[in-house]
Design a protein around this motif. Structure first.
Motif, PDB file in Angstrom:
ATOM      1  N   GLN A  67      46.204  45.706  41.100  1.00 12.61           N
ATOM      2  CA  GLN A  67      45.542  44.651  40.347  1.00 12.61           C
ATOM      3  C   GLN A  67      46.189  44.524  38.968  1.00 12.61           C
ATOM      4  O   GLN A  67      46.813  45.466  38.460  1.00 12.61           O
ATOM      5  N   ALA A  68      46.028  43.358  38.390  1.00 12.64           N
ATOM      6  CA  ALA A  68      46.554  43.124  37.045  1.00 12.64           C
ATOM      7  C   ALA A  68      46.004  44.180  36.080  1.00 12.64           C
ATOM      8  O   ALA A  68      44.821  44.534  36.153  1.00 12.64           O
ATOM      9  N   GLU A  94      47.035  47.273  36.006  1.00  9.65           N
ATOM     10  CA  GLU A  94      47.291  48.620  36.529  1.00  9.65           C
ATOM     11  C   GLU A  94      48.772  48.980  36.375  1.00  9.65           C
ATOM     12  O   GLU A  94      49.588  48.187  35.876  1.00  9.65           O
ATOM     13  N   PRO A 154      50.406  39.372  37.227  1.00 11.82           N
ATOM     14  CA  PRO A 154      50.740  38.674  38.481  1.00 11.82           C
ATOM     15  C   PRO A 154      52.183  38.172  38.502  1.00 11.82           C
ATOM     16  O   PRO A 154      52.819  38.179  39.566  1.00 11.82           O
ATOM     17  N   VAL A 179      51.165  42.045  42.469  1.00 10.47           N
ATOM     18  CA  VAL A 179      50.110  42.225  41.474  1.00 10.47           C
ATOM     19  C   VAL A 179      49.110  41.089  41.642  1.00 10.47           C
ATOM     20  O   VAL A 179      49.450  39.921  41.484  1.00 10.47           O
ATOM     21  N   SER A 180      47.891  41.458  41.953  1.00  6.75           N
ATOM     22  CA  SER A 180      46.841  40.448  42.141  1.00  6.75           C
ATOM     23  C   SER A 180      46.095  40.230  40.828  1.00  6.75           C
ATOM     24  O   SER A 180      45.951  41.140  40.009  1.00  6.75           O
ATOM     25  N   SER A 181      45.598  39.013  40.664  1.00  8.91           N
ATOM     26  CA  SER A 181      44.890  38.663  39.417  1.00  8.91           C
ATOM     27  C   SER A 181      43.413  38.958  39.519  1.00  8.91           C
ATOM     28  O   SER A 181      42.902  39.279  40.581  1.00  8.91           O
TER      29      SER A 181
END
Length: 117
Positions: A13-14, A16, A89, A115-117
């Motif tokens: 995740q964003a 991290e 992201p 990378v997910s937001s």
């Protein structure tokens, strides 16, 4: 000849962190004499330089990752690492390791970072 294998990619995740590793087999002497680089390529985009570390330890970064990413090398392990913090992201890409020494230019197969937001 030098063979490079990247590892450490994944889905985060964003905000991290991830640490990528690139390990060399083959001619470790060539590895030690090389400038080591990380590049990345997002879908539909050109491959982009991210960071480099010379054989003397001098580092260089693209502006977009300065202060967030750290490149380091361990010649005893024939490895180069990329510590990536505060991931965004827009850092989503396939990350490639490169060993360059003028007359030689070796690439790994890459490791995917999402990378997910």
């Amino acid at each position: 000849q030098v063979q490079l294998v990247e590892s450490g990619g994944g889905l985060v995740q964003a905000g991290e962190s991830l640490t990528l590793a690139c390990r060399a087999t083959g001619s470790t002497s060539i590895f030690r004499l090389s400038t080591l680089n990380w590049y990345r390529q997002a879908p539909g985009a050109q491959r982009e330089f991210i960071a480099s570390i010379s054989r003397g330890g001098t580092t260089n970064y693209v502006d977009s990752v300065k202060g967030r990413f750290t490149i380091s090398r361990d010649n005893t392990e024939s490895a180069v690492h990329l510590q990536m913090n505060i991931l965004k992201p827009e850092d989503t890409a396939r990350y490639y390791c490169n060993a360059n020494g003028g007359a030689h230019d070796f690439w790994g197969q890459g490791t995917q970072v999402t990378v997910s937001s």
